[in-house]
Write an enzyme that holds these catalytic residues in place. Structure first.
Site, PDB file in Angstrom:
ATOM      1  CG  HIS A 203      58.695 117.371  35.435  1.00 16.83           C
ATOM      2  ND1 HIS A 203      57.510 117.538  36.111  1.00 16.83           N
ATOM      3  CD2 HIS A 203      59.310 118.542  35.527  1.00 16.83           C
ATOM      4  CE1 HIS A 203      57.398 118.633  36.520  1.00 16.83           C
ATOM      5  NE2 HIS A 203      58.469 119.474  36.144  1.00 16.83           N
TER       6      HIS A 203
ATOM      7  CG  HIS B 289      63.010 120.842  34.472  1.00 17.47           C
ATOM      8  ND1 HIS B 289      62.467 121.967  33.919  1.00 17.47           N
ATOM      9  CD2 HIS B 289      62.241 120.468  35.766  1.00 17.47           C
ATOM     10  CE1 HIS B 289      61.248 122.052  34.301  1.00 17.47           C
ATOM     11  NE2 HIS B 289      61.120 121.441  35.385  1.00 17.47           N
TER      12      HIS B 289
HETATM   13  P1  5GP Z   1      58.155 122.620  37.353  1.00 14.26           P
HETATM   14  O1  5GP Z   1      58.123 123.794  37.902  1.00 14.26           O
HETATM   15  O2  5GP Z   1      57.042 121.624  37.623  1.00 14.26           O
HETATM   16  O3  5GP Z   1      59.402 121.688  37.568  1.00 14.26           O
HETATM   17  O4  5GP Z   1      58.235 122.540  35.785  1.00 14.26           O
HETATM   18  C1  5GP Z   1      57.053 122.316  35.003  1.00 14.26           C
HETATM   19  C2  5GP Z   1      57.488 122.682  33.529  1.00 14.26           C
HETATM   20  O5  5GP Z   1      56.693 122.289  32.708  1.00 14.26           O
HETATM   21  C3  5GP Z   1      57.879 123.952  33.247  1.00 14.26           C
HETATM   22  O6  5GP Z   1      59.010 124.261  32.824  1.00 14.26           O
HETATM   23  C4  5GP Z   1      56.727 124.553  32.152  1.00 14.26           C
HETATM   24  O7  5GP Z   1      57.329 125.183  31.139  1.00 14.26           O
HETATM   25  C5  5GP Z   1      56.398 122.996  31.525  1.00 14.26           C
HETATM   26  N1  5GP Z   1      55.292 122.743  30.991  1.00 14.26           N
HETATM   27  C6  5GP Z   1      54.008 123.121  31.603  1.00 14.26           C
HETATM   28  N2  5GP Z   1      52.948 122.780  30.976  1.00 14.26           N
HETATM   29  C7  5GP Z   1      53.518 122.370  29.589  1.00 14.26           C
HETATM   30  C8  5GP Z   1      52.718 121.634  28.658  1.00 14.26           C
HETATM   31  O8  5GP Z   1      51.751 121.652  28.404  1.00 14.26           O
HETATM   32  N3  5GP Z   1      53.864 121.400  27.543  1.00 14.26           N
HETATM   33  C9  5GP Z   1      54.988 121.188  27.823  1.00 14.26           C
HETATM   34  N4  5GP Z   1      55.765 120.622  26.917  1.00 14.26           N
HETATM   35  N5  5GP Z   1      55.547 121.627  28.865  1.00 14.26           N
HETATM   36  C10 5GP Z   1      54.843 122.244  29.844  1.00 14.26           C
END
Ligand code: 5GP
Ligand code: ZN
Length: 159
Positions: A104, A106
């Protein structure tokens, strides 16, 4: 692969309609939805429909499409959020702070005093000598030119 595959993926659940989500963009290969724990209102995640764990697993054309979606959404999110600044962040692998192992991007709108920080330049780094930077750049150039040397086992790590 940069991280071990886990059995369950919350983003796949979302994509397959098995979890609640606030979607803001969809096409045949990509979608975007609101982060459940936003840094600021408008914090959006751009994801591929197909499950790829990280940046290093992602096919190049799909990565380019996802970045294109991010480019489309960026100005819109800025307008809607009313915030001038924006961070685009991709965390790839556990050591880089990835928490959800479905690739993903951000898109994080930023405003003064929001308390979020991406601390670059890194305070824990001493500026290396130019010859060191040149040597690393030369290794990258050589590896780009010679696909046989792209595999890590042929080259010692930089650290
Ligand atoms: P990472 O640290 O992997 O770059 O970020 C993962 C992101 O996914 C975090 O900002 C977290 O808030 C978001 N996230 C985790 N679980 C969910 C979910 O069930 N739904 C949504 N919409 N975002 C999620
Ligand atoms: Zn997934």
């Amino acid at each position: 692969m940069t991280t071990p595959t886990t059995g369950h993926c919350i983003f796949c659940d979302i994509i397959h309609g098995a979890a609640e989500v606030s979607m803001c963009y969809e096409d045949s290969t990509a979608l975007a939805f609101m982060d459940i724990q936003p840094v600021n209102p408008g914090h959006t995640l751009v994801v591929p429909r197909q499950h790829y764990e990280s940046f290093l697993d992602l096919p190049r054309d799909l990565g380019m499409h996802l970045f294109d979606v991010a480019m489309q959404l960026g100005p819109v999110i800025r307008r809607v959020s009313g915030m001038e600044g924006m961070n685009l962040i991709v965390s790839s692998g556990a050591t880089a702070g990835q928490d959800v192992y479905h690739f993903h991007i951000h898109l994080i709108p930023r405003c003064a005093g929001d308390g979020f920080d991406v601390p670059l330049p890194f305070a824990g780094s001493t500026m290396p000598d130019r010859t060191v930077l040149d040597a690393v750049a030369a290794r990258i150039i050589a590896s780009l030119r010679d696909p046989a040397r792209r595999t890590p086992k042929h080259t010692p790590a930089l650290v």
